[in-house]
Scaffold this motif. Structure first.
Motif, PDB file in Angstrom:
ATOM      1  N   LYS A  43      12.501   0.186  66.126  1.00 42.28           N
ATOM      2  CA  LYS A  43      13.343   1.415  65.850  1.00 42.28           C
ATOM      3  C   LYS A  43      12.356   2.482  65.037  1.00 42.28           C
ATOM      4  N   LYS A  44      11.733   1.820  63.908  1.00 39.38           N
ATOM      5  CA  LYS A  44      10.614   2.536  63.191  1.00 39.38           C
ATOM      6  C   LYS A  44       9.905   3.369  63.863  1.00 39.38           C
ATOM      7  N   TYR A  45       8.985   2.398  64.722  1.00 31.22           N
ATOM      8  CA  TYR A  45       7.841   2.773  65.767  1.00 31.22           C
ATOM      9  C   TYR A  45       8.369   3.783  66.684  1.00 31.22           C
ATOM     10  N   TYR A  46       9.633   3.458  67.207  1.00 34.73           N
ATOM     11  CA  TYR A  46       9.954   4.514  68.188  1.00 34.73           C
ATOM     12  C   TYR A  46      10.510   6.135  67.561  1.00 34.73           C
ATOM     13  N   GLY A  82       9.855   4.971  76.393  1.00 32.04           N
ATOM     14  CA  GLY A  82      10.879   5.595  75.734  1.00 32.04           C
ATOM     15  C   GLY A  82      11.386   6.697  76.070  1.00 32.04           C
ATOM     16  N   ILE A  83      12.614   7.091  76.365  1.00 32.10           N
ATOM     17  CA  ILE A  83      13.067   8.236  76.799  1.00 32.10           C
ATOM     18  C   ILE A  83      14.224   8.948  76.180  1.00 32.10           C
ATOM     19  N   ILE A 121      15.350   3.025  76.095  1.00 28.76           N
ATOM     20  CA  ILE A 121      14.242   2.247  76.038  1.00 28.76           C
ATOM     21  C   ILE A 121      13.989   1.411  77.323  1.00 28.76           C
ATOM     22  N   LEU A 122      13.349   1.578  78.107  1.00 31.05           N
ATOM     23  CA  LEU A 122      13.271   1.219  79.789  1.00 31.05           C
ATOM     24  C   LEU A 122      12.153   0.285  79.833  1.00 31.05           C
ATOM     25  N   PHE A 160       8.890   9.926  75.271  1.00 26.55           N
ATOM     26  CA  PHE A 160       7.958  10.035  74.159  1.00 26.55           C
ATOM     27  C   PHE A 160       7.131   9.020  73.983  1.00 26.55           C
ATOM     28  N   PHE A 161       7.246   7.891  74.832  1.00 26.89           N
ATOM     29  CA  PHE A 161       6.449   6.752  74.641  1.00 26.89           C
ATOM     30  C   PHE A 161       6.235   5.894  75.965  1.00 26.89           C
ATOM     31  N   LEU A 162       5.084   5.742  76.222  1.00 30.27           N
ATOM     32  CA  LEU A 162       4.787   4.984  77.496  1.00 30.27           C
ATOM     33  C   LEU A 162       3.991   3.738  77.162  1.00 30.27           C
ATOM     34  N   TYR A 163       4.078   2.418  77.345  1.00 30.47           N
ATOM     35  CA  TYR A 163       3.431   1.468  76.957  1.00 30.47           C
ATOM     36  C   TYR A 163       3.068   0.416  78.288  1.00 30.47           C
TER      37      TYR A 163
END
Length: 309
Positions: A43-46, A82-83, A121-122, A160-163
């Motif tokens: 959660k903090k990371y996102y 992360g959407i 978070i998909l 906002f995030f893609l791994y």
């Protein structure tokens, strides 16, 4: 029509064909919602990734080191998104249609694992039917295709995030991130009236024969690395890495990666000259809006476990 325009047109036509192929599929986010809450570390990371996204208008993109290691066998790869949307309002099928066309893949290439609560978070597995070496090659090609323009387009999907990488490497990244500690006793401000010297520093320490000059006008915010740091890194010189502002934020969140341009060999490039490293060819000055200054740069804990800025 130049080469770039031709490429964009081909991608557009390919995107239309993929969207058409997916038109009869109608997946719902509710089918994949997970009851498992995000860990406090995740959660903090996102939340930090969102700050990156708000400031740069592009997603933070992270890829595991094993993708670039030809000696590592990869059993399973994931794409984790992360959407910035309520997971209960998230239009899964619309998102998949768009992201597949952008990444030049089809629904047959991915398998949806779950969607976690909070922001959507998909997690998906990708290229599950391919051999290990083919998986790595495909994901490298995908990663290298993420131009600045494409990242801006992906951001329009509220990503906002893609791994990209293995789930094991992602877990290690989260654990490492949560263990980062600040070491404020070694913070420094360099210049007259603060920490300052002229000429090469003569303090008797072994820095590999490289001179260490005062980086006037700069501040150092120290991280805890290891006990007995000076003994452990005896013979290592002080060096600097200059980069764009958005890249610097990404480094804080997901670490350095080897250079794409390997004119002087593979690896991470750094220089013992801060003047060289901060040249506009490499570095960038960025004015940070006050509302982001404290929200984003809370990067760790002190040695007592207290959050610090």
């Amino acid at each position: 029509m130049n080469d770039e325009e031709s490429r964009c047109e081909r991608l557009k036509q390919h995107s239309l064909s993929i969207i058409k192929a997916h038109a009869e599929i109608n997946l719902s986010a509710d089918e994949y919602l997970s009851d498992q809450p995000l860990s406090s570390e995740e959660k903090k990371y996102y939340d930090e990734c969102k700050q990156y996204y708000y400031m740069t208008k592009r997603p933070l993109i992270s890829v595991s080191d094993e993708i670039f290691d030809h000696n590592v066998a990869i059993e399973s790869l994931i794409l984790k998104f992360g959407i910035d949307e309520d997971c209960h309002q998230f239009k899964l099928q619309n998102f998949l249609n768009n992201i597949c066309s952008m990444l030049n893949i089809t629904m047959h290439d991915i398998s949806i694992k779950n969607i976690q609560n909070g922001s959507a978070i998909l997690e998906t597995e990708i290229f599950g039917k391919l051999e290990s070496k083919d998986k790595a090659l495909k994901i490298r090609v995908m990663y290298e295709s993420l131009t600045d323009k494409m990242q801006e387009e992906i951001a329009k999907l509220n990503v906002f995030f893609l791994y990209m990488g293995s789930i094991e490497a992602f877990a290690k990244q989260q654990n490492y991130r949560s263990e980062i500690k600040l070491n404020p006793q070694f913070n420094r401000t360099y210049g007259p009236g603060h920490t300052y010297w002229t000429g090469e520093l003569k303090d008797g320490r072994d820095r590999g024969g490289k001179p260490y000059y005062c980086p006037v006008g700069w501040q150092r915010n120290s991280l805890y690395i290891i006990d007995n740091l000076r003994a452990r890194y005896k013979g290592w010189c002080i060096c600097y890495h200059g980069t764009k502002f958005s890249f610097g934020l990404a480094i804080l969140l997901s670490g350095l990666k080897p250079a794409d341009n390997t004119a002087h060999g593979e690896g991470i490039y750094a220089s013992p000259s801060i003047i060289y490293a901060c040249h506009p060819r490499y570095a960038e000055v960025k004015d940070i809006e006050p509302k982001h200054q404290n929200e984003y740069f809370k990067i760790g804990k002190d040695q007592y476990g207290n959050d610090k800025y």
